[in-house]
Every structure is written in structure tokens, then in C-alpha cells.
Scaffold this motif. Structure first.
Motif, PDB file in Angstrom:
ATOM      1  N   ALA A 114      26.265  68.530 -82.761  1.00  0.00           N
ATOM      2  CA  ALA A 114      24.838  68.277 -82.543  1.00  0.00           C
ATOM      3  C   ALA A 114      24.502  68.680 -81.115  1.00  0.00           C
ATOM      4  CB  ALA A 114      24.515  66.801 -82.769  1.00  0.00           C
ATOM      5  N   ARG A 115      23.475  69.520 -80.958  1.00  0.00           N
ATOM      6  CA  ARG A 115      23.068  69.972 -79.624  1.00  0.00           C
ATOM      7  C   ARG A 115      21.770  69.285 -79.230  1.00  0.00           C
ATOM      8  NH1 ARG A 115      21.248  74.523 -78.693  1.00  0.00           N
ATOM      9  NH2 ARG A 115      20.820  75.315 -80.786  1.00  0.00           N
ATOM     10  N   ILE A 116      21.703  68.871 -77.972  1.00  0.00           N
ATOM     11  CA  ILE A 116      20.490  68.243 -77.454  1.00  0.00           C
ATOM     12  C   ILE A 116      20.287  68.687 -76.008  1.00  0.00           C
ATOM     13  CG2 ILE A 116      21.725  66.133 -76.785  1.00  0.00           C
ATOM     14  CD1 ILE A 116      19.142  64.597 -77.526  1.00  0.00           C
ATOM     15  N   SER A 117      19.074  69.017 -75.663  1.00  0.00           N
ATOM     16  CA  SER A 117      18.772  69.551 -74.336  1.00  0.00           C
ATOM     17  C   SER A 117      18.719  68.423 -73.302  1.00  0.00           C
ATOM     18  CB  SER A 117      17.433  70.285 -74.351  1.00  0.00           C
ATOM     19  OG  SER A 117      16.367  69.362 -74.569  1.00  0.00           O
ATOM     20  N   TYR A 118      18.809  68.808 -72.022  1.00  0.00           N
ATOM     21  CA  TYR A 118      18.690  67.814 -70.954  1.00  0.00           C
ATOM     22  C   TYR A 118      17.291  67.195 -70.944  1.00  0.00           C
ATOM     23  CZ  TYR A 118      23.176  69.349 -69.112  1.00  0.00           C
ATOM     24  OH  TYR A 118      24.515  69.631 -68.972  1.00  0.00           O
ATOM     25  N   ALA A 139      31.032  69.229 -65.739  1.00  0.00           N
ATOM     26  CA  ALA A 139      30.681  69.588 -67.112  1.00  0.00           C
ATOM     27  C   ALA A 139      31.938  69.772 -67.955  1.00  0.00           C
ATOM     28  CB  ALA A 139      29.840  70.855 -67.119  1.00  0.00           C
ATOM     29  N   ALA A 140      33.002  70.273 -67.337  1.00  0.00           N
ATOM     30  CA  ALA A 140      34.268  70.462 -68.054  1.00  0.00           C
ATOM     31  C   ALA A 140      34.843  69.129 -68.521  1.00  0.00           C
ATOM     32  CB  ALA A 140      35.277  71.179 -67.156  1.00  0.00           C
ATOM     33  N   LYS A 141      34.424  68.032 -67.904  1.00  0.00           N
ATOM     34  CA  LYS A 141      34.877  66.686 -68.286  1.00  0.00           C
ATOM     35  C   LYS A 141      33.879  66.011 -69.225  1.00  0.00           C
ATOM     36  CE  LYS A 141      36.934  66.059 -63.689  1.00  0.00           C
ATOM     37  NZ  LYS A 141      36.915  65.215 -62.455  1.00  0.00           N
ATOM     38  N   GLY A 142      32.836  66.747 -69.618  1.00  0.00           N
ATOM     39  CA  GLY A 142      31.824  66.159 -70.484  1.00  0.00           C
ATOM     40  C   GLY A 142      30.899  65.215 -69.751  1.00  0.00           C
ATOM     41  N   GLN A 143      30.634  65.507 -68.462  1.00  0.00           N
ATOM     42  CA  GLN A 143      29.804  64.627 -67.650  1.00  0.00           C
ATOM     43  C   GLN A 143      28.429  65.240 -67.385  1.00  0.00           C
ATOM     44  OE1 GLN A 143      32.074  63.841 -64.092  1.00  0.00           O
ATOM     45  NE2 GLN A 143      33.172  62.151 -65.049  1.00  0.00           N
ATOM     46  N   VAL A 144      27.455  64.362 -67.184  1.00  0.00           N
ATOM     47  CA  VAL A 144      26.098  64.763 -66.801  1.00  0.00           C
ATOM     48  C   VAL A 144      25.703  63.957 -65.567  1.00  0.00           C
ATOM     49  CG1 VAL A 144      25.443  65.315 -69.168  1.00  0.00           C
ATOM     50  CG2 VAL A 144      25.025  63.013 -68.286  1.00  0.00           C
ATOM     51  N   LYS A 145      24.615  64.401 -64.931  1.00  0.00           N
ATOM     52  CA  LYS A 145      24.107  63.674 -63.761  1.00  0.00           C
ATOM     53  C   LYS A 145      22.857  62.912 -64.153  1.00  0.00           C
ATOM     54  CE  LYS A 145      22.113  65.792 -60.203  1.00  0.00           C
ATOM     55  NZ  LYS A 145      21.947  66.567 -58.956  1.00  0.00           N
ATOM     56  N   ILE A 146      22.813  61.638 -63.782  1.00  0.00           N
ATOM     57  CA  ILE A 146      21.640  60.794 -64.022  1.00  0.00           C
ATOM     58  C   ILE A 146      21.133  60.295 -62.682  1.00  0.00           C
ATOM     59  CG2 ILE A 146      20.768  58.694 -65.123  1.00  0.00           C
ATOM     60  CD1 ILE A 146      22.863  59.009 -67.254  1.00  0.00           C
ATOM     61  N   LYS A 230      30.608  68.444 -75.053  1.00  0.00           N
ATOM     62  CA  LYS A 230      30.761  69.610 -74.196  1.00  0.00           C
ATOM     63  C   LYS A 230      29.432  69.840 -73.484  1.00  0.00           C
ATOM     64  CE  LYS A 230      31.953  73.240 -76.380  1.00  0.00           C
ATOM     65  NZ  LYS A 230      32.268  74.522 -77.033  1.00  0.00           N
ATOM     66  N   ALA A 231      29.471  69.864 -72.154  1.00  0.00           N
ATOM     67  CA  ALA A 231      28.249  70.048 -71.371  1.00  0.00           C
ATOM     68  C   ALA A 231      28.108  71.501 -70.939  1.00  0.00           C
ATOM     69  CB  ALA A 231      28.275  69.142 -70.144  1.00  0.00           C
ATOM     70  N   SER A 232      26.885  71.988 -70.967  1.00  0.00           N
ATOM     71  CA  SER A 232      26.585  73.336 -70.482  1.00  0.00           C
ATOM     72  C   SER A 232      25.347  73.251 -69.600  1.00  0.00           C
ATOM     73  CB  SER A 232      26.334  74.289 -71.652  1.00  0.00           C
ATOM     74  OG  SER A 232      25.135  73.943 -72.326  1.00  0.00           O
ATOM     75  N   GLU A 233      24.883  74.373 -69.116  1.00  0.00           N
ATOM     76  CA  GLU A 233      23.711  74.373 -68.241  1.00  0.00           C
ATOM     77  C   GLU A 233      22.429  74.018 -68.994  1.00  0.00           C
ATOM     78  OE1 GLU A 233      23.327  77.868 -65.861  1.00  0.00           O
ATOM     79  OE2 GLU A 233      25.444  77.929 -65.325  1.00  0.00           O
ATOM     80  N   THR A 234      22.445  74.134 -70.313  1.00  0.00           N
ATOM     81  CA  THR A 234      21.229  73.866 -71.088  1.00  0.00           C
ATOM     82  C   THR A 234      21.207  72.498 -71.760  1.00  0.00           C
ATOM     83  OG1 THR A 234      22.206  74.959 -73.016  1.00  0.00           O
ATOM     84  CG2 THR A 234      20.841  76.313 -71.550  1.00  0.00           C
ATOM     85  N   LEU A 236      23.822  69.178 -73.861  1.00  0.00           N
ATOM     86  CA  LEU A 236      25.087  68.661 -74.364  1.00  0.00           C
ATOM     87  C   LEU A 236      25.275  69.049 -75.822  1.00  0.00           C
ATOM     88  CD1 LEU A 236      25.332  64.983 -73.042  1.00  0.00           C
ATOM     89  CD2 LEU A 236      26.877  66.853 -72.507  1.00  0.00           C
ATOM     90  N   THR A 237      26.525  69.341 -76.172  1.00  0.00           N
ATOM     91  CA  THR A 237      26.895  69.538 -77.563  1.00  0.00           C
ATOM     92  C   THR A 237      27.904  68.459 -77.917  1.00  0.00           C
ATOM     93  OG1 THR A 237      26.563  71.931 -77.460  1.00  0.00           O
ATOM     94  CG2 THR A 237      27.900  71.086 -79.271  1.00  0.00           C
ATOM     95  N   PHE A 238      27.549  67.623 -78.884  1.00  0.00           N
ATOM     96  CA  PHE A 238      28.445  66.573 -79.353  1.00  0.00           C
ATOM     97  C   PHE A 238      29.261  67.138 -80.511  1.00  0.00           C
ATOM     98  CE2 PHE A 238      24.548  64.509 -77.818  1.00  0.00           C
ATOM     99  CZ  PHE A 238      25.076  63.751 -76.786  1.00  0.00           C
ATOM    100  N   LEU A 239      30.571  66.862 -80.509  1.00  0.00           N
ATOM    101  CA  LEU A 239      31.486  67.440 -81.497  1.00  0.00           C
ATOM    102  C   LEU A 239      32.254  66.344 -82.218  1.00  0.00           C
ATOM    103  CD1 LEU A 239      32.887  70.161 -79.082  1.00  0.00           C
ATOM    104  CD2 LEU A 239      31.231  70.565 -80.911  1.00  0.00           C
ATOM    105  N   GLY A 240      32.603  66.614 -83.473  1.00  0.00           N
ATOM    106  CA  GLY A 240      33.372  65.629 -84.218  1.00  0.00           C
ATOM    107  C   GLY A 240      34.018  66.238 -85.448  1.00  0.00           C
ATOM    108  N   THR A 241      34.915  65.498 -86.069  1.00  0.00           N
ATOM    109  CA  THR A 241      35.633  65.944 -87.261  1.00  0.00           C
ATOM    110  C   THR A 241      35.665  64.818 -88.286  1.00  0.00           C
ATOM    111  OG1 THR A 241      37.757  65.250 -86.330  1.00  0.00           O
ATOM    112  CG2 THR A 241      37.097  67.532 -85.964  1.00  0.00           C
ATOM    113  N   GLY A 242      36.068  65.157 -89.488  1.00  0.00           N
ATOM    114  CA  GLY A 242      36.198  64.142 -90.526  1.00  0.00           C
ATOM    115  C   GLY A 242      37.004  64.656 -91.691  1.00  0.00           C
TER     116      GLY A 242
END
Length: 249
Positions: A114-118, A139-146, A230-234, A236-242
Motif C-alpha cells: 500500500a502506497r501513501i504520500s507524505y 529512509a533505508a530504516k523505514g523512518q520518516v520525519k515528524i 519502505k520510505a522514498s522521497e514521495t 511510504l510503501t507498506f509491505l506484507g505477505t500472507g
């Protein structure tokens, strides 16, 4: 020779007709599956469904589909009473066993995202907070700035600040780096790794209450658990499996 030529033409024509019938059947199945997924998952938008593999008709006869891709845009995420739009939700399902006329479909394994913008992450954040890209290293650690004004963040969290303290916090800007982690019930949590020093002792707990929040994302088939980001400049992309993921039914 003439008979051989007629036979070859017949084979080619029959092959073309089979392919055409197969493609028509898969388009009908994709449309029907999309409607059923929307209904059974309670989605606000109809997903796009793509059934992989050829021929489709032999897969249906065997009650087994190689792979099914699903994508849907315009879904909602909710956090603290706020509703924001998710850019796109995708699911890739493999080894799908079907029963009846797509009344049930269960995938042996699946991957979802699931992708969601900042901008939309900010809308879901506590009032006054802004969520932005934290740089490549974080971002490589899946972090954002608040970031946001301390007084407004505390107020949005329902925390009463005495008049004597307001003056000390006036103009104080809070900046934290939050890691995105899974939460219960398919939600994701943004949690600050550490809190900055503030001029008023004893407000660490209140500040964490103000900047940490959870977000519920809809649209993924039941059984896919979002477990990393996974964080990018645009955004977050949330990832999962099942496994044994129910597609419809």
C-alpha cells in the motif's frame, strides 16, 4: 496437397478462435472477480483484477489459477478520526484454488503493498504535525520525519498545558524521526525513536502521546499482514505477505 493446406488453415482458424474465446472468458472472469472482491472486502472502489497464465480455460477446468494481480486506488486509511486517501493498494496472489463460479478463491501465498504520500500521512497525523522525507539514511530504516509546534501537538493529543508552562513551550518546535512498524489488527504505527529535550521536565510521556499514532489501511485481502515499510522521497510503501489468503468468499 490441397487437403493438407485446408487442414492447416482449419487448425490456424480454430487456434485463433480458441485464443479469442480464452481471452473473452478471462476478461469476463476478471470483471466478475473485481465486483465480488469489492463486495466481500467492503471496498469503496472497484479493483482492477488481472488473471495470469495461458490458457485461462484450462486453469478454470483444473480449479487452479497460476497467479492473480489486484490493484485499487482511491481507498481510505484512518487514524485518530482522520480519513485520508491511499495512493494505491496492490496484491499479488499465487497458486489460487477456486471453487464454483469464483464463489471462493484462496491463494497459497500472497504479497501485498500500500502506497501513501507524505501529504496524506500528514493529514492522518496529529493536528499541527507535518510528515516528510527523513533522508536516504533514515529512509533505508523505514523512518520518516515528524515536526510541529510543541503546544499545538500537545493540544491535538488532548493534553492540558498549564498557563505557566505554555510560555516555556511557546515557539518550541518538536522534530522526531519515527519508525513505521506493524500494529495489531492490520494497522501500522509511527513511533518516534527518541524525543528531543524540551525546556519543561516531565513532559516526555505527553510528547510521545502527541507524536506517535496508528493508521488502519483497508483494501488488502484478508490474511495479508503488513509487516514492514519502505520510505522514498514521495512517501511510504507498506509491505506484507500472507498464506492461505482468501480472495473472495
Amino acid at each position: 496437397m490441397r487437403a493438407l493446406r485446408i487442414s492447416m488453415i482449419t487448425v490456424v482458424v480454430l487456434g485463433i478462435l480458441f485464443v479469442a474465446a480464452d481471452r473473452i472468458a478471462v476478461m469476463i472472469a476478471e470483471s466478475e472477480a473485481a465486483d465480488r472482491i469489492r463486495s466481500t472486502q467492503g471496498l469503496s472502489a472497484t479493483p482492477e483484477v488481472s488473471i495470469k497464465g495461458f490458457p485461462f480455460l484450462t486453469q478454470v477446468a483444473g480449479k487452479h489459477l497460476e497467479a492473480v494481480d489486484i490493484s485499487v486506488s482511491g481507498l481510505d486509511a484512518s487514524a485518530g478520526g482522520h480519513t485520508v486517501e491511499v495512493s494505491e493498494v496492490r496484491a499479488e496472489l499465487v497458486d489460487v484454488e477456486i471453487a464454483g463460479n469464483f464463489t471462493t478463491a484462496v491463494a497459497g501465498r500472497a504479497e501485498g503493498s500500500a502506497r501513501i504520500s507524505y501529504e496524506d500521512l500528514t493529514k492522518a497525523a496529529p493536528k499541527g504535525a507535518t510528515v516528510t522525507y527523513a533522508g536516504p539514511e533514515r529512509a533505508a530504516k523505514g523512518q520518516v520525519k515528524i515536526a510541529g509546534p510543541a503546544l499545538q501537538l500537545l493540544k491535538s493529543a488532548g493534553i492540558e498545558v498549564p498557563e505557566t508552562v505554555r510560555g516555556m513551550l511557546s515557539g518550541e518546535e518538536i522534530v522526531v524521526h519515527s519508525t513505521v512498524e506493524p500494529a495489531e489488527g492490520g494497522a501500522v504505527r509511527l513511533k518516534a525513536d527518541s524525543l528531543p529535550d524540551v525546556p519543561v521536565p516531565g513532559y516526555d510521556g505527553q510528547l510521545r502521546q502527541a507524536v506517535d499514532y496508528e493508521m488502519q489501511i483497508d483494501g488488502l485481502p484478508a490474511g495479508i499482514r503488513l509487516d514492514r515499510a519502505k520510505a522514498s522521497e514521495t512517501g511510504l510503501t507498506f509491505l506484507g505477505t500472507g498464506r492461505d489468503v482468501s480472495l473472495v468468499g
